[in-house]
Design a protein around this motif. Structure first.
Motif, PDB file in Angstrom:
ATOM      1  N   PHE A  84       0.796  -1.107   0.167  1.00 55.41           N
ATOM      2  CA  PHE A  84      -0.115  -0.028   0.066  1.00 55.41           C
ATOM      3  C   PHE A  84       0.841   1.203   0.129  1.00 55.41           C
ATOM      4  CE2 PHE A  84       0.491  -0.372   4.495  1.00 55.41           C
ATOM      5  CZ  PHE A  84       0.790   1.173   5.096  1.00 55.41           C
ATOM      6  N   ALA A  85       0.218   2.205  -0.443  1.00 57.64           N
ATOM      7  CA  ALA A  85       0.940   3.816  -0.355  1.00 57.64           C
ATOM      8  C   ALA A  85      -0.173   4.742   0.239  1.00 57.64           C
ATOM      9  CB  ALA A  85       1.719   4.068  -1.512  1.00 57.64           C
ATOM     10  N   LEU A  86       0.384   5.772   0.942  1.00 56.28           N
ATOM     11  CA  LEU A  86      -0.530   6.641   1.370  1.00 56.28           C
ATOM     12  C   LEU A  86      -0.171   8.060   0.845  1.00 56.28           C
ATOM     13  CD1 LEU A  86      -2.870   7.847   3.511  1.00 56.28           C
ATOM     14  CD2 LEU A  86      -0.978   7.640   5.082  1.00 56.28           C
ATOM     15  N   SER A  87      -0.827   8.701   0.331  1.00 51.19           N
ATOM     16  CA  SER A  87      -0.624  10.100  -0.008  1.00 51.19           C
ATOM     17  C   SER A  87      -1.581  10.875  -0.112  1.00 51.19           C
ATOM     18  CB  SER A  87       0.210   9.952  -1.442  1.00 51.19           C
ATOM     19  OG  SER A  87       0.844  11.212  -1.638  1.00 51.19           O
ATOM     20  N   VAL A  88      -1.705  12.073  -1.008  1.00 45.54           N
ATOM     21  CA  VAL A  88      -2.729  13.181  -1.038  1.00 45.54           C
ATOM     22  C   VAL A  88      -3.844  12.777  -2.182  1.00 45.54           C
ATOM     23  CG1 VAL A  88      -1.363  14.798   0.057  1.00 45.54           C
ATOM     24  CG2 VAL A  88      -1.468  14.646  -2.406  1.00 45.54           C
ATOM     25  N   PRO A 146       3.925  12.561   1.810  1.00 43.98           N
ATOM     26  CA  PRO A 146       2.937  13.938   2.433  1.00 43.98           C
ATOM     27  C   PRO A 146       3.172  14.677   1.229  1.00 43.98           C
ATOM     28  CG  PRO A 146       5.133  13.399   3.507  1.00 43.98           C
ATOM     29  CD  PRO A 146       5.153  12.306   2.700  1.00 43.98           C
ATOM     30  N   GLU A 147       2.326  15.858   1.252  1.00 41.76           N
ATOM     31  CA  GLU A 147       2.079  16.618   0.098  1.00 41.76           C
ATOM     32  C   GLU A 147       3.287  17.496  -0.319  1.00 41.76           C
ATOM     33  OE1 GLU A 147      -1.309  20.147  -1.040  1.00 41.76           O
ATOM     34  OE2 GLU A 147      -0.960  19.478   0.777  1.00 41.76           O
ATOM     35  N   LEU A 148       4.067  17.576   0.672  1.00 41.23           N
ATOM     36  CA  LEU A 148       5.371  18.323   0.600  1.00 41.23           C
ATOM     37  C   LEU A 148       6.455  17.567   0.077  1.00 41.23           C
ATOM     38  CD1 LEU A 148       5.725  20.339   3.763  1.00 41.23           C
ATOM     39  CD2 LEU A 148       5.204  21.227   1.983  1.00 41.23           C
ATOM     40  N   MET A 149       6.330  16.301  -0.045  1.00 43.42           N
ATOM     41  CA  MET A 149       7.206  15.485  -0.836  1.00 43.42           C
ATOM     42  C   MET A 149       6.865  14.971  -2.212  1.00 43.42           C
ATOM     43  SD  MET A 149       8.831  13.291   2.546  1.00 43.42           S
ATOM     44  CE  MET A 149      10.030  12.216   1.247  1.00 43.42           C
ATOM     45  N   VAL A 150       5.548  15.332  -2.618  1.00 47.56           N
ATOM     46  CA  VAL A 150       5.118  14.559  -3.953  1.00 47.56           C
ATOM     47  C   VAL A 150       5.993  14.955  -5.096  1.00 47.56           C
ATOM     48  CG1 VAL A 150       3.268  14.853  -5.505  1.00 47.56           C
ATOM     49  CG2 VAL A 150       2.712  14.669  -2.964  1.00 47.56           C
ATOM     50  N   ARG A 151       6.396  16.266  -5.307  1.00 43.26           N
ATOM     51  CA  ARG A 151       7.144  16.677  -6.472  1.00 43.26           C
ATOM     52  C   ARG A 151       8.498  15.820  -6.359  1.00 43.26           C
ATOM     53  NH1 ARG A 151       5.420  20.895  -9.593  1.00 43.26           N
ATOM     54  NH2 ARG A 151       7.215  20.316 -10.962  1.00 43.26           N
ATOM     55  N   VAL A 156      -1.023   9.791  -7.043  1.00 48.31           N
ATOM     56  CA  VAL A 156       0.442   9.554  -6.242  1.00 48.31           C
ATOM     57  C   VAL A 156       0.340   8.260  -5.525  1.00 48.31           C
ATOM     58  CG1 VAL A 156       1.929  10.462  -4.587  1.00 48.31           C
ATOM     59  CG2 VAL A 156       0.862  12.193  -6.129  1.00 48.31           C
ATOM     60  N   SER A 157      -0.479   7.880  -4.999  1.00 55.77           N
ATOM     61  CA  SER A 157      -0.748   6.757  -4.329  1.00 55.77           C
ATOM     62  C   SER A 157      -0.370   5.572  -5.098  1.00 55.77           C
ATOM     63  CB  SER A 157      -2.160   6.665  -3.441  1.00 55.77           C
ATOM     64  OG  SER A 157      -2.103   7.599  -2.475  1.00 55.77           O
ATOM     65  N   LYS A 158      -0.881   5.643  -6.243  1.00 58.25           N
ATOM     66  CA  LYS A 158      -0.807   4.425  -7.063  1.00 58.25           C
ATOM     67  C   LYS A 158       0.535   4.212  -7.481  1.00 58.25           C
ATOM     68  CE  LYS A 158      -2.538   2.221 -11.472  1.00 58.25           C
ATOM     69  NZ  LYS A 158      -2.921   0.787 -10.837  1.00 58.25           N
ATOM     70  N   ILE A 159       1.264   5.290  -8.107  1.00 53.71           N
ATOM     71  CA  ILE A 159       2.552   5.219  -8.385  1.00 53.71           C
ATOM     72  C   ILE A 159       3.332   4.777  -7.381  1.00 53.71           C
ATOM     73  CG2 ILE A 159       4.528   6.573  -9.364  1.00 53.71           C
ATOM     74  CD1 ILE A 159       2.391   8.401 -10.710  1.00 53.71           C
ATOM     75  N   ALA A 160       3.271   5.304  -5.996  1.00 53.10           N
ATOM     76  CA  ALA A 160       3.853   4.694  -4.913  1.00 53.10           C
ATOM     77  C   ALA A 160       3.880   3.429  -4.536  1.00 53.10           C
ATOM     78  CB  ALA A 160       3.555   5.832  -3.761  1.00 53.10           C
ATOM     79  N   THR A 161       2.684   2.760  -4.572  1.00 56.81           N
ATOM     80  CA  THR A 161       2.556   1.612  -4.294  1.00 56.81           C
ATOM     81  C   THR A 161       3.673   0.849  -5.301  1.00 56.81           C
ATOM     82  OG1 THR A 161       0.105   1.821  -3.693  1.00 56.81           O
ATOM     83  CG2 THR A 161       0.733  -0.372  -4.167  1.00 56.81           C
ATOM     84  N   GLY A 162       3.494   1.304  -6.574  1.00 58.22           N
ATOM     85  CA  GLY A 162       4.396   0.327  -7.509  1.00 58.22           C
ATOM     86  C   GLY A 162       5.826   0.379  -7.361  1.00 58.22           C
ATOM     87  N   GLU A 163       6.155   1.585  -6.763  1.00 60.63           N
ATOM     88  CA  GLU A 163       7.689   1.761  -6.337  1.00 60.63           C
ATOM     89  C   GLU A 163       7.932   0.944  -5.177  1.00 60.63           C
ATOM     90  OE1 GLU A 163      10.088   3.530  -8.216  1.00 60.63           O
ATOM     91  OE2 GLU A 163       8.479   3.029  -9.377  1.00 60.63           O
ATOM     92  N   GLY A 164       7.060   0.638  -4.236  1.00 55.66           N
ATOM     93  CA  GLY A 164       7.078  -0.051  -2.875  1.00 55.66           C
ATOM     94  C   GLY A 164       7.360  -1.485  -2.990  1.00 55.66           C
ATOM     95  N   LYS A 165       6.666  -1.992  -4.078  1.00 63.73           N
ATOM     96  CA  LYS A 165       6.528  -3.609  -4.349  1.00 63.73           C
ATOM     97  C   LYS A 165       7.961  -4.123  -4.323  1.00 63.73           C
ATOM     98  CE  LYS A 165       2.049  -4.138  -6.246  1.00 63.73           C
ATOM     99  NZ  LYS A 165       1.156  -5.069  -7.160  1.00 63.73           N
ATOM    100  N   LYS A 188      -1.311  15.016 -13.698  1.00 60.70           N
ATOM    101  CA  LYS A 188      -0.571  13.932 -13.041  1.00 60.70           C
ATOM    102  C   LYS A 188       0.964  13.977 -12.812  1.00 60.70           C
ATOM    103  CE  LYS A 188      -4.249  10.541 -14.428  1.00 60.70           C
ATOM    104  NZ  LYS A 188      -4.616   9.396 -15.127  1.00 60.70           N
ATOM    105  N   ALA A 189       1.689  14.683 -13.914  1.00 57.71           N
ATOM    106  CA  ALA A 189       2.841  14.762 -13.590  1.00 57.71           C
ATOM    107  C   ALA A 189       3.288  15.806 -12.663  1.00 57.71           C
ATOM    108  CB  ALA A 189       3.737  15.272 -14.882  1.00 57.71           C
ATOM    109  N   ASN A 190       2.363  16.698 -12.347  1.00 55.07           N
ATOM    110  CA  ASN A 190       2.551  17.675 -11.177  1.00 55.07           C
ATOM    111  C   ASN A 190       2.062  17.278  -9.810  1.00 55.07           C
ATOM    112  OD1 ASN A 190       3.967  20.487 -12.230  1.00 55.07           O
ATOM    113  ND2 ASN A 190       2.858  19.729 -14.052  1.00 55.07           N
ATOM    114  N   GLY A 191       1.535  16.083  -9.911  1.00 55.89           N
ATOM    115  CA  GLY A 191       0.790  15.350  -8.817  1.00 55.89           C
ATOM    116  C   GLY A 191      -0.310  16.081  -8.138  1.00 55.89           C
ATOM    117  N   ILE A 192      -1.170  16.393  -9.433  1.00 57.44           N
ATOM    118  CA  ILE A 192      -2.555  16.882  -9.214  1.00 57.44           C
ATOM    119  C   ILE A 192      -3.559  15.915  -9.523  1.00 57.44           C
ATOM    120  CG2 ILE A 192      -4.078  18.833  -9.771  1.00 57.44           C
ATOM    121  CD1 ILE A 192      -1.654  20.482 -10.659  1.00 57.44           C
TER     122      ILE A 192
END
Length: 385
Positions: free
Chosen positions: A138-142, A163-168, A146-155, A223-227
């Motif tokens: 799992f991944a938790l984000s804003v 968190p929001e400040l670290m998205v970019r 971002v959450s889906k991309i992070a899950t892929g990176e964490g597998k 999406k590239a800008n985390g929006i």
């Protein structure tokens, strides 16, 4: 209030299901898919080490990893275990969206006021594994992207928090391939002009990107800008699509009835694939000339393939239509829908069959749903002059 959106993804789901029922497969390079002419539906990390990937022809996969064990796959088992996981998450999560057979989004915004959102999600993932035996990341984000991309990176078995400040900072170095729904055509187009990582894409003017790739350009830039302001849509098992036909004159013409229903199935299946749904429940309805109405239902492994649905519909109709009485209406309903892009039964069908479905769907999208139809689905009623 900062949003808290979780993406949960069952790790190599089909492989994990097989290993759950047969522990001897643990640690073995494993490929789930059809026969020699089929494609890879899923593969273990041991097989991925050799370059095996989903949607790859089985023959090519076996050339890359000849020691791999190939299993045809059991969609009925996978559907059951998917339902088990859904129940565990649904009981605990305030808002849950089932994005596919093995993916879930949760909106737990505001939970930090009472209990740490990350700690709560970590406990939920542990509950899923404890109660079903299946590993989950799992991944938790804003937001969802971002959450889906992070899950892929964490597998595999990853638990990330962005968190929001670290998205970019998190997104910038990644390949644009990591952006959900960015296909090969768009990737190749952007690569040719030197846009290969998300930072470069995010710095490109949105209007220029829109001119290059059309209406999806702005969404891609966001999406590239985390929006991503898309909400988590609550999961409802009872979602359905259906078609009915009422005859001008009551009929007992069995060949015509079957042709009509096959045509209805073809249109419903195309709608499933177009909207990225899979169905797990098929219902056939008939209404006799005296207005008696009867239905029969059957649960099936998740699918969106015409021929798989047609077989079940014909069987249901055969068992349902017992009285030698004219019919005034026939109907088909597909329910128990979940998001998914497994467009055909990849455990039974060939690469050629997949290519045929894709070609037919492209023509229907371009020229209309009736541009290509099977002869079996044509109305056999003679046309009046």
């Amino acid at each position: 209030m900062e949003r808290a959106i979780v993406h949960m993804d069952l790790d190599t789901f089909f492989v994990s299901c097989e290993r759950l029922t047969n522990s001897q497969l643990t640690g073995v390079p494993l490929i789930i898919g059809g026969g020699d002419r089929g494609v890879v539906a899923s593969c273990s990390y041991e097989a991925r080490y050799f370059g095996v990937r989903s949607a790859m022809p089985i023959k090519m996969a076996m050339m890359l990893c000849p020691q791999a064990k190939v299993i045809k796959g059991d969609m009925e088992l996978y559907s059951k275990l998917s339902h088990d996981v859904t129940k565990v998450i649904e009981e605990k999560a305030p808002v849950m969206e089932k994005a596919s057979i093995d993916e879930f989004y949760l909106d737990i915004s505001g939970m930090d006021k009472f209990y740490g959102a990350y700690s709560w999600t970590n406990e939920l993932s542990q509950s899923v594994t404890k109660e079903t035996g299946l590993p989950i990341s799992f991944a938790l984000s804003v937001n969802k992207t971002v959450s889906k991309i992070a899950t892929g990176e964490g597998k595999p078995n990853g638990n990330l928090q962005i968190p929001e400040l670290m998205v970019r900072e998190f997104l910038n170095p990644l390949s644009i391939r990591k952006i959900p729904m960015l296909g090969d055509v768009t990737f190749n187009l952007l690569s040719r002009i030197g846009i290969r990582n998300i930072r470069t894409l995010s710095e490109m003017p949105a209007d220029v990107l829109q001119q290059m790739i059309g209406k999806n350009g702005l969404e891609l830039w966001k999406k590239a800008n985390g929006i991503d302001n898309n909400p988590v849509e609550p999961y409802r098992e009872r979602k359905s699509i259906s078609k009915e036909h009422t005859f001008d004159q009551d009929t007992i013409d069995i060949p015509r009835l079957k042709s009509l229903m096959l045509g209805m199935v073809e249109k419903l299946a195309f709608q499933l694939r177009s909207e990225q749904w899979l169905t797990s429940t098929i219902t056939v309805k008939i209404r006799y000339a005296n207005f008696d109405t009867e239905t029969r239902q059957c649960r099936v492994p998740y699918t969106s393939a015409d021929h798989a649905l047609s077989r079940v519909v014909m069987d249901l109709f055969r068992n349902l239509y017992k009285r030698r009485m004219r019919l005034r209406l026939v109907g088909i309903q597909l329910s128990g829908l979940v998001r998914g892009t497994y467009q055909i039964n990849i455990f039974e069908d060939t690469v050629e069959m997949m290519a045929l479905y894709q070609a037919m769907d492209k023509m229907k999208v371009r020229f209309g749903a009736d541009a290509v139809v099977r002869c079996a689905g044509l109305d056999t009623k003679p046309k009046s002059k």
